[in-house]
Design an enzyme around this catalytic site. Structure first.
Site, PDB file in Angstrom:
ATOM      1  N   GLU A  77     -18.065  36.424   8.638  1.00  0.00           N
ATOM      2  CA  GLU A  77     -18.259  37.047   7.182  1.00  0.00           C
ATOM      3  C   GLU A  77     -17.189  38.353   7.494  1.00  0.00           C
ATOM      4  O   GLU A  77     -17.039  38.782   8.577  1.00  0.00           O
ATOM      5  CB  GLU A  77     -19.300  37.534   6.835  1.00  0.00           C
ATOM      6  CG  GLU A  77     -20.318  36.227   6.763  1.00  0.00           C
ATOM      7  CD  GLU A  77     -21.420  36.541   5.952  1.00  0.00           C
ATOM      8  OE1 GLU A  77     -21.890  37.792   5.617  1.00  0.00           O
ATOM      9  OE2 GLU A  77     -22.587  35.675   5.874  1.00  0.00           O
ATOM     10  N   GLU A  92     -13.753  40.716  24.521  1.00  0.00           N
ATOM     11  CA  GLU A  92     -14.569  41.739  24.665  1.00  0.00           C
ATOM     12  C   GLU A  92     -16.006  41.289  24.857  1.00  0.00           C
ATOM     13  O   GLU A  92     -16.968  41.876  25.504  1.00  0.00           O
ATOM     14  CB  GLU A  92     -14.520  42.817  23.674  1.00  0.00           C
ATOM     15  CG  GLU A  92     -13.242  43.740  23.958  1.00  0.00           C
ATOM     16  CD  GLU A  92     -11.887  43.022  23.304  1.00  0.00           C
ATOM     17  OE1 GLU A  92     -10.921  43.304  23.474  1.00  0.00           O
ATOM     18  OE2 GLU A  92     -12.158  42.042  22.531  1.00  0.00           O
ATOM     19  N   ALA A  96     -13.410  31.706  19.131  1.00  0.00           N
ATOM     20  CA  ALA A  96     -14.532  31.347  19.932  1.00  0.00           C
ATOM     21  C   ALA A  96     -15.198  32.686  20.421  1.00  0.00           C
ATOM     22  O   ALA A  96     -15.918  32.555  21.390  1.00  0.00           O
ATOM     23  CB  ALA A  96     -14.382  30.358  20.987  1.00  0.00           C
ATOM     24  N   GLU A 142     -17.738  25.254  22.727  1.00  0.00           N
ATOM     25  CA  GLU A 142     -16.433  26.211  22.296  1.00  0.00           C
ATOM     26  C   GLU A 142     -15.665  26.700  23.082  1.00  0.00           C
ATOM     27  O   GLU A 142     -14.283  26.501  23.177  1.00  0.00           O
ATOM     28  CB  GLU A 142     -16.897  26.858  21.025  1.00  0.00           C
ATOM     29  CG  GLU A 142     -15.727  27.266  19.884  1.00  0.00           C
ATOM     30  CD  GLU A 142     -16.083  28.128  18.865  1.00  0.00           C
ATOM     31  OE1 GLU A 142     -15.472  28.332  18.017  1.00  0.00           O
ATOM     32  OE2 GLU A 142     -17.174  28.901  18.979  1.00  0.00           O
TER      33      GLU A 142
END
Length: 412
Positions: free
Chosen positions: A148, A399, A395, A273
Site C-alpha cells: 500500500e 535493508e 520482493a 519469491e
C-alpha cells in the site's frame, strides 16, 4: 550439485532459441509498452508444454482433495508443476528470460509463484476448482496485492485496506500500489484487515485474504505506471470502493483459516519469491558478462583491444566471480528442492540480498566498460542495469533482508 544437469542444459538451449526468435526481436516494443507481454508468455507455455504440465499437476492435486486426502504438498519443480528431479528447469527458464526481458519473468512469477500458491494453500476445494484451472495455464492473469502507498516494508502494520462484515458478506475499501500485473489481472488475491468496530489496535487486527475478479463493482484497476526498469512488466494501483465480497471469496471460507492468519499466508511466499531473485540475477549477470566480453574483444583504443588493459580485465574477472557465486547459491536451492528440504527465510533473504546487489553491481560495471555506448539503449546493458536495480527493491527491500538475516543469526 556443481553443474547443470544434461536435462537442464537441453532446456536452456531450447529456451534460448525461443528467446532469440520470439522475444529479442520485440524487446523495443515490449519496453515501450506497445506490445503486451502476455501473448508471448502464453506462446512460451504452449511451445514447451508448460500449460499442459501445470494442468496435469493441478488435476492430480484436485483429485486427491476430492478423494479426501488432506496432504497434497510436495517438493516440486517449482511454479510449473514438475517433480523434484525437475527442480532446476524452472530456474533455467527464469534466468534465460531475464537475460533479455526481466519484465516477462515478473509477470509469470507473480501469477504462478504468488497468486496460485496462495489460493492452493488457503482455498477450499471449491475455490481451487473455481480459480486455479485458468491461472496455472496462464489463460488468466493473476495478481497478488499486499503493498500500500503508506506501508511499504511495514506491509502489515501499515496496512489500511479493510473489510467490515455485512451479514454473511464483507465490504472492502482501500488501495494497493506497485502491484505487478495489476492493470491487466483477471484474478487478484487481496489482503485486508478485519475491522470489527471494537477499537482494537489497527496494527494488530486480523488479516484476511480474498479473491477478486476483474470487473467487480467498486473494483478499479489503474493504467500501468511508468517505471525506471522492467518496462515489459505492467505495474499499477488497485482501488476498492465498497466492494461487496461473499464468503465464497474469503480463502478457506472462514476467518480462522487452518493455514493461519493472512500474515502467515504472505510470509510463506516470501522465501520462494526471494529465492527466485537468485535466478533472475543470474540471467542479468550472464548477459552482462557475455556482452562485455564480446565488446572487450572488438573495441580498440590506442591500437589495442580494450580487453588487454588490466582494469578492463579486473571488471570482467569481478563479473565472473559474481556469476559463479550466484550460480552456486542457485545450485544450493535446486539441491535442497531435490532432497525435499526447505530454504529458511533468513537464508532466502541472504540470497536475495547478495544476488540482487551482485547483479546491480555487474550491470553498472558493464555500462562503465562500454563507456558512452553503454549509456545508449541500443547496446542493452543500459536496460539490464535498470532492470537489475529493481531486484534490490523487489520482493522486499535489501535493508529488510539484512534484518531477516541478522534475526536468524541472533535467534540461534
Amino acid at each position: 550439485m556443481l553443474e547443470w544437469s544434461d536435462v537442464d542444459i537441453a532446456v536452456r538451449d531450447a529456451v534460448r532459441d525461443f528467446v532469440d526468435k520470439e522475444i529479442r526481436p520485440h524487446v523495443d516494443d515490449l519496453e515501450s509498452g506497445e506490445m503486451a507481454p502476455y501473448p508471448i508468455i502464453r506462446k512460451l507455455f504452449s511451445t514447451f508444454g508448460i500449460d499442459v504440465m501445470a494442468k496435469e499437476s493441478l488435476e492430480r492435486r484436485l483429485a486427491k482433495l476430492r478423494s479426501g486426502e488432506t496432504s497434497t504438498s510436495s517438493s516440486s519443480g517449482g511454479m510449473f508443476g514438475g517433480g523434484r528431479d525437475q527442480a532446476g528447469m524452472g530456474f533455467v527458464l527464469v534466468s534465460e528470460l531475464c537475460r533479455v526481458s526481466m519484465g516477462v519473468v515478473t509477470g509469470i512469477g507473480v501469477s504462478l509463484g504468488l497468486t496460485v500458491p496462495t489460493i492452493a494453500s488457503r482455498g477450499t476445494l471449491a475455490q481451487q476448482e473455481r480459480w486455479l484451472p485458468g491461472l496455472v495455464t496462464y489463460e488468466k492473469i493473476g495478481a497478488w496485492a499486499i503493498t500500500e502507498p503508506d506501508a511499504g516494508s511495514d506491509a502489515f502494520g501499515g496496512m489500511k485496506s479493510y473489510v467490515v462484515r455485512d451479514g454473511d458478506d464483507y465490504i472492502l475499501n482501500g488501495q494497493k500500489t506497485f502491484i505487478t500485473n495489476g492493470p491487466d489481472a483477471d484474478v487478484v488475491v487481496v489482503y485486508a484487515k478485519l475491522d470489527e468496530g471494537d477499537g482494537a489496535d489497527k496494527r494488530n487486527r486480523k488479516v484476511l485474504t480474498f479473491v477478486l475478479d476483474r470487473g467487480m463493482e467498486g473494483f478499479e484497476q489503474s493504467k500501468p505506471f511508468r517505471k525506471m526498469g522492467i518496462h515489459s512488466s505492467r505495474t499499477g494501483e488497485l482501488f476498492f470502493h465498497n466492494v461487496r465480497l461473499g464468503r465464497d471469496r474469503l480463502l478457506g471460507e472462514t476467518e480462522d483459516n487452518k493455514s493461519g492468519d493472512g500474515r502467515d499466508s504472505a510470509k510463506s511466499n516470501f522465501s520462494s519469491e526471494r529465492i527466485g531473485v537468485a535466478a533472475m540475477a543470474l540471467g542479468v549477470i550472464e548477459e552482462c558478462l557475455r556482452l562485455s566480453v564480446a565488446y572487450a574483444k572488438e573495441r580498440t583504443l590506442w591500437g589495442k583491444e580494450i580487453g588487454q588493459f588490466q582494469l578492463i580485465q579486473l571488471k570482467l574477472a569481478t563479473m565472473e566471480v559474481a556469476r559463479m557465486n550466484v550460480r552456486n547459491m542457485l545450485f544450493r536451492v535446486i539441491e535442497a528442492a531435490q532432497n525435499g528440504v526447505s530454504i529458511s527465510l533468513p537464508e532466502a533473504s541472504a540470497m536475495k540480498w547478495y544476488c540482487s546487489q551482485a547483479a546491480t553491481d555487474v550491470a553498472m560495471e558493464a555500462i562503465q566498460l562500454f563507456g558512452g555506448n553503454g549509456y545508449m539503449t541500443e547496446y542493452r546493458v543500459e536496460q539490464l542495469a535498470r532492470d537489475a536495480k529493481s531486484l534490490m527493491i523487489y520482493a522486499g527491500s535489501n535493508e529488510v533482508q539484512i534484518t531477516h538475516v541478522a534475526r536468524g543469526l541472533l535467534s540461534d
